[in-house]
Design a protein around this motif. Structure first.
Motif, PDB file in Angstrom:
ATOM      1  N   VAL A 148       0.916  -1.185   0.048  1.00 19.85           N
ATOM      2  CA  VAL A 148       0.173   0.200   0.009  1.00 19.85           C
ATOM      3  C   VAL A 148       0.725   1.197  -0.011  1.00 19.85           C
ATOM      4  CG1 VAL A 148      -1.698   1.310   1.525  1.00 19.85           C
ATOM      5  CG2 VAL A 148      -2.093  -1.254   1.141  1.00 19.85           C
ATOM      6  N   ILE A 149       2.079   1.332   0.642  1.00 20.84           N
ATOM      7  CA  ILE A 149       2.893   2.199   0.844  1.00 20.84           C
ATOM      8  C   ILE A 149       4.183   1.985   0.248  1.00 20.84           C
ATOM      9  CG2 ILE A 149       4.093   3.833   2.343  1.00 20.84           C
ATOM     10  CD1 ILE A 149       2.023   3.458   4.560  1.00 20.84           C
ATOM     11  N   ALA A 173       0.155   5.423  -1.220  1.00 22.44           N
ATOM     12  CA  ALA A 173       0.743   6.310  -0.667  1.00 22.44           C
ATOM     13  C   ALA A 173       2.044   6.098  -0.815  1.00 22.44           C
ATOM     14  CB  ALA A 173       0.335   6.169   0.778  1.00 22.44           C
ATOM     15  N   PHE A 174       2.810   7.449  -0.710  1.00 25.42           N
ATOM     16  CA  PHE A 174       4.003   7.731  -0.954  1.00 25.42           C
ATOM     17  C   PHE A 174       4.760   8.365   0.178  1.00 25.42           C
ATOM     18  CE2 PHE A 174       2.794   7.099  -5.213  1.00 25.42           C
ATOM     19  CZ  PHE A 174       3.651   6.069  -6.005  1.00 25.42           C
ATOM     20  N   TRP A 175       5.769   7.855   0.858  1.00 18.47           N
ATOM     21  CA  TRP A 175       6.814   8.502   1.649  1.00 18.47           C
ATOM     22  C   TRP A 175       7.925   8.908   0.928  1.00 18.47           C
ATOM     23  CZ3 TRP A 175       9.759   6.430   6.557  1.00 18.47           C
ATOM     24  CH2 TRP A 175       9.987   7.423   7.574  1.00 18.47           C
ATOM     25  N   TYR A 177      11.200  10.615  -0.394  1.00 17.42           N
ATOM     26  CA  TYR A 177      12.573  11.309  -0.130  1.00 17.42           C
ATOM     27  C   TYR A 177      13.367  11.861  -1.193  1.00 17.42           C
ATOM     28  CZ  TYR A 177      12.342   9.782   4.723  1.00 17.42           C
ATOM     29  OH  TYR A 177      12.120   9.598   6.152  1.00 17.42           O
ATOM     30  N   GLN A 183       3.046  15.529  -4.895  1.00 26.68           N
ATOM     31  CA  GLN A 183       1.834  15.959  -4.650  1.00 26.68           C
ATOM     32  C   GLN A 183       1.224  16.842  -6.189  1.00 26.68           C
ATOM     33  OE1 GLN A 183       3.941  17.687  -3.264  1.00 26.68           O
ATOM     34  NE2 GLN A 183       3.403  19.705  -2.994  1.00 26.68           N
ATOM     35  N   ILE A 190      -1.920   9.609  -1.568  1.00 24.85           N
ATOM     36  CA  ILE A 190      -1.459  10.282  -0.430  1.00 24.85           C
ATOM     37  C   ILE A 190      -0.088  10.187  -0.427  1.00 24.85           C
ATOM     38  CG2 ILE A 190      -1.286  10.132   2.159  1.00 24.85           C
ATOM     39  CD1 ILE A 190      -3.951   8.288   2.059  1.00 24.85           C
ATOM     40  N   VAL A 191       0.520  11.542  -0.174  1.00 25.34           N
ATOM     41  CA  VAL A 191       1.819  11.684  -0.241  1.00 25.34           C
ATOM     42  C   VAL A 191       2.514  12.646   0.824  1.00 25.34           C
ATOM     43  CG1 VAL A 191       3.932  12.918  -1.851  1.00 25.34           C
ATOM     44  CG2 VAL A 191       1.743  12.148  -2.978  1.00 25.34           C
ATOM     45  N   GLU A 192       3.476  12.093   1.241  1.00 28.43           N
ATOM     46  CA  GLU A 192       3.987  13.000   2.613  1.00 28.43           C
ATOM     47  C   GLU A 192       5.711  13.099   1.986  1.00 28.43           C
ATOM     48  OE1 GLU A 192       3.124  13.872   5.403  1.00 28.43           O
ATOM     49  OE2 GLU A 192       5.056  14.218   6.535  1.00 28.43           O
ATOM     50  N   VAL A 194       9.204  14.290   2.061  1.00 30.40           N
ATOM     51  CA  VAL A 194      10.253  14.529   3.154  1.00 30.40           C
ATOM     52  C   VAL A 194      11.538  15.357   2.413  1.00 30.40           C
ATOM     53  CG1 VAL A 194      11.762  13.827   4.862  1.00 30.40           C
ATOM     54  CG2 VAL A 194       9.657  12.766   4.579  1.00 30.40           C
TER      55      VAL A 194
ATOM     56  N   SER B 199       6.761  12.057  10.683  1.00 27.74           N
ATOM     57  CA  SER B 199       6.430  12.264   9.253  1.00 27.74           C
ATOM     58  C   SER B 199       5.750  10.848   8.898  1.00 27.74           C
ATOM     59  CB  SER B 199       7.572  12.581   8.382  1.00 27.74           C
ATOM     60  OG  SER B 199       7.419  12.300   7.154  1.00 27.74           O
ATOM     61  N   THR B 202       2.005  10.448  10.213  1.00 26.03           N
ATOM     62  CA  THR B 202       1.070  11.231   9.547  1.00 26.03           C
ATOM     63  C   THR B 202       0.547  10.592   8.273  1.00 26.03           C
ATOM     64  OG1 THR B 202       2.621  12.665   8.431  1.00 26.03           O
ATOM     65  CG2 THR B 202       1.996  13.354  10.634  1.00 26.03           C
ATOM     66  N   LEU B 203       1.598   9.762   7.698  1.00 25.53           N
ATOM     67  CA  LEU B 203       1.137   9.154   6.539  1.00 25.53           C
ATOM     68  C   LEU B 203       0.151   8.047   6.748  1.00 25.53           C
ATOM     69  CD1 LEU B 203       1.681   8.932   3.316  1.00 25.53           C
ATOM     70  CD2 LEU B 203       3.416   7.299   3.839  1.00 25.53           C
ATOM     71  N   ARG B 206      -3.269   9.146   7.301  1.00 27.92           N
ATOM     72  CA  ARG B 206      -3.872   9.500   6.365  1.00 27.92           C
ATOM     73  C   ARG B 206      -4.370   8.019   5.379  1.00 27.92           C
ATOM     74  NH1 ARG B 206      -1.016  13.764   3.360  1.00 27.92           N
ATOM     75  NH2 ARG B 206       0.754  13.249   4.284  1.00 27.92           N
ATOM     76  N   VAL B 207      -3.472   7.246   5.432  1.00 27.55           N
ATOM     77  CA  VAL B 207      -3.687   5.962   4.864  1.00 27.55           C
ATOM     78  C   VAL B 207      -4.935   5.100   5.312  1.00 27.55           C
ATOM     79  CG1 VAL B 207      -2.957   3.615   4.478  1.00 27.55           C
ATOM     80  CG2 VAL B 207      -1.567   5.375   3.952  1.00 27.55           C
TER      81      VAL B 207
END
Lengths: 210, 210
Positions: A148-149, A173-175, A177, A183, A190-192, A194, B199, B202-203, B206-207
């Motif tokens: 999922v991520i 969803a993306f974390w 870097y 976004q 969903i994007v975070e 960093v 960080s 928070t992802l 939201r997921v």
DNA sequence: TAGATTGTTAATCGATTAACAATC
DNA sequence: TAGATTGTTAATCGATTAACAATC
């Protein structure tokens, strides 16, 4: 116990910090606390703490304060700590390897299940107890495991293409870097982001401007 | 060219992103741009861009837009890119080594001049072209070289003590990766906390909540 | 019960957006 | 000049803080 109002982004960003402080207090065997005491420890106003928590429900008790064990559990539930979302990491360079080893994924509701890299010479090397896969195995792996991520520890060049691929493989969803603002392109994903470089630059700014 | 009003934190946090986008556009040989065009690229409003930039001075030209090379240089000056502030890194574990190698310090106005660790077995090992010093050399080194920024890639336990030491040795700013909120304790010291765990959480939130 | 502290509404503050006159 | 776009003021929106009635 949770309310139906939309929670603002500012509140969401504070949740992990509450969770962290509550965990610390519990490990010091503190059982209860008022919003005022907590506000002093965290450098917030008591008002803000009560407002924030009441976005999700009435976790306190008038005249008493908050039961920390209960509050900790509630916030953990809100965050979804127990869901253990399937997570993959793309890019086993310096940063990718450090993230894989340094972050306690399980404590943050994630389960890191695989690491990929495009460098053939990294194939099979061990990172955080896992064997690095070549990126060519990504499609097959996603079909089978439905992660999922995705964590992107890849250079800016190619980040867009890899992200597009991952979205088509079902990643939600993306974390991120990579030095690239994801976004901008995906509305429902969903994007975070960093941006460590940006973080350092704000420090530089403040050092140079008092 | 800079104005005397205090710049809000929200604006400061956006500066590095402007700088990044402008750098990209310049490398694509874009010479000029209006606030509206830039706003579309960055996902902001044109109004906000003009407001932000006018905190520092009138960098644009009516009827024309912004000269990107000039604007890039102005923002670089504001950030203090050329100052090359002396920076040290404490903690040569997974994360510390990755930060040392992965971040382009010089492009962010910093000069990484030394790395320290408390682990004797890491003494003398090479990280990012530098030899790791034992932490016992810290005091002597600071006296001689007067570093300004310290990067903390150390565990939460001991972070407070190390930070106290560093403040007494003249460190003015922290880029803090330890799971510990430094700003609570020092009023006059500049702190940028990077909580990667927060960080990710928070992802996760939201997921798990759409 | 009396005291304490929440949950919640109202007031304030700050940041973003809109509008437009100034001007290149 | 006419058109475009800034710099800046005013309006709006959202987030934080203050206040207090509800209640444990």
């Amino acid at each position: 116990m949770s309310k139906n109002t939309t929670v603002s982004n500012s509140v969401i960003r504070r949740l992990p910090r509450y969770y962290r402080f509550l965990g610390d207090l519990l490990s010091q065997n503190v059982a209860k606390m008022s919003s005022r005491e907590l506000s002093e420890k965290m450098g917030l106003t008591a008002s803000q703490i009560r407002q924030d928590l009441n976005c999700f429900g009435g976790f306190g008790q008038q005249g008493y304060g908050y039961n920390l064990a209960e509050l900790y559990k509630e916030i953990g539930n809100l965050l979804g700590i127990d869901n253990q979302v399937k997570t993959i990491l793309i890019g086993a360079g310096n940063l990718g390897r450090a993230i894989a080893s340094h972050i306690d994924f399980n404590k943050r509701g994630c389960n890191l299940i695989a690491i990929f890299d495009s460098d053939e010479s990294l194939k099979g090397t061990e990172v955080a107890g896992m064997s690095v896969h070549h990126i060519s195995k990504l499609h097959e792996f996603c079909k089978e495991n439905e992660p999922v991520i995705a964590i992107l520890c890849i250079p800016k060049t190619g980040a867009q293409a890899v992200a597009d691929d991952l979205v088509s493989m079902g990643i939600k969803a993306f974390w991120n870097y990579s030095h690239y603002d994801l976004q901008v392109n995906y509305k429902d994903i969903i994007v975070e982001n960093v941006h460590l470089g940006d973080s350092l630059l704000t420090l530089t700014y403040r050092v140079n401007n008092q």
